[in-house]
Motif scaffolding. Structure first.
Motif, PDB file in Angstrom:
ATOM      1  N   TYR A  96       0.827  -1.206   0.000  1.00 17.63           N
ATOM      2  CA  TYR A  96       0.000   0.000   0.000  1.00 17.63           C
ATOM      3  C   TYR A  96       0.867   1.265   0.000  1.00 17.63           C
ATOM      4  CZ  TYR A  96      -4.300   2.629   0.910  1.00 17.63           C
ATOM      5  OH  TYR A  96      -5.372   3.487   0.803  1.00 17.63           O
ATOM      6  N   ALA A 100       1.465   4.076  -2.910  1.00 18.32           N
ATOM      7  CA  ALA A 100       1.229   5.497  -2.616  1.00 18.32           C
ATOM      8  C   ALA A 100       2.413   6.364  -3.025  1.00 18.32           C
ATOM      9  CB  ALA A 100       0.931   5.679  -1.131  1.00 18.32           C
ATOM     10  N   ILE A 107      -3.778   5.939  -5.277  1.00 16.92           N
ATOM     11  CA  ILE A 107      -4.315   6.080  -3.922  1.00 16.92           C
ATOM     12  C   ILE A 107      -5.091   7.390  -3.804  1.00 16.92           C
ATOM     13  CG2 ILE A 107      -3.767   6.120  -1.471  1.00 16.92           C
ATOM     14  CD1 ILE A 107      -3.145   3.456  -2.828  1.00 16.92           C
ATOM     15  N   GLY A 168      -5.024   4.446   4.995  1.00 13.75           N
ATOM     16  CA  GLY A 168      -5.463   5.640   4.284  1.00 13.75           C
ATOM     17  C   GLY A 168      -5.102   6.911   5.048  1.00 13.75           C
TER      18      GLY A 168
END
Length: 201
Positions: A96, A100, A107, A168
């Motif tokens: 992730y 990013a 993202i 996130g």
């Protein structure tokens, strides 16, 4: 040299549109980006672009499906490994964060377009249909961890929200230049925190 078939050429052009639109949407936002902007950015006529996507909304839905497929494929590799749940968490966090950093538009689109403009995805992308490949792999990860006795059996959305909300949030803080350290410096600590929150008691 193998000659490209018509279907391959059309798919390649479709991917060019998705990639070009993804960058513009992530940078300018959904409503500030026009079809002529996208067509211009990839050297295509507006009329030809409409041969691939009949509306900006359908193009946005194709983009989120594309992102979901890309991330889902990477997590599928982790799920198919013999790693423990703790090790898989670290791999997923790394995937992730690397995405990013290397492809921030992916993202950004997910956080700033997909989650913030739900009206765009109301028809054709109900619920989690358009992020199905990504969500399914996360679901498999949880189910496997529970079956092994490594993760606590709990409501999927509770666990999913904890996991993805944390990631996130960190990517958002990194994007706003608030974090004092590079994103990759947090992989171990965040992986440990997520594992502690999810592990079987």
């Amino acid at each position: 040299m193998k000659k490209k078939q018509p279907g391959e050429k059309k798919e390649r052009r479709r991917l060019e549109i998705i990639t070009g639109a993804l960058k513009l949407f992530a940078r300018k936002g959904f409503y500030a980006t026009t079809i002529p902007d996208i067509a211009r950015s990839i050297g295509m006529s507006v009329g030809n672009l409409y041969n691939y996507f009949s509306s900006k909304e359908l193009l946005a839905q194709a983009i989120i499906r594309h992102i979901s497929a890309q991330l889902g494929a990477k997590i599928r590799v982790v799920n198919e490994s013999d790693l423990s749940s703790r090790e898989k968490i670290e791999k997923i966090v790394t995937i992730y964060f690397e995405t990013a950093q290397k492809e921030p538009e992916m993202i950004d689109f997910f956080l700033r377009i997909y989650l913030s403009n739900r009206e765009v995805f109301r028809e054709g992308c109900e619920g989690m249909i358009c992020v199905n490949e990504f969500v399914t792999e996360i679901m498999i990860f949880f189910d496997d961890g529970v079956a092994r006795g490594e993760l606590r059996n709990q409501d999927f959305f509770s666990a999913f929200g904890l996991f993805m909300g944390y990631l996130g949030g960190m990517v958002f803080l990194a994007g706003e230049a608030i974090l004092p350290k590079p994103l990759e410096a947090y992989v171990d600590e965040i992986s440990t925190n997520i594992y502690r929150a999810l592990k079987a008691e």
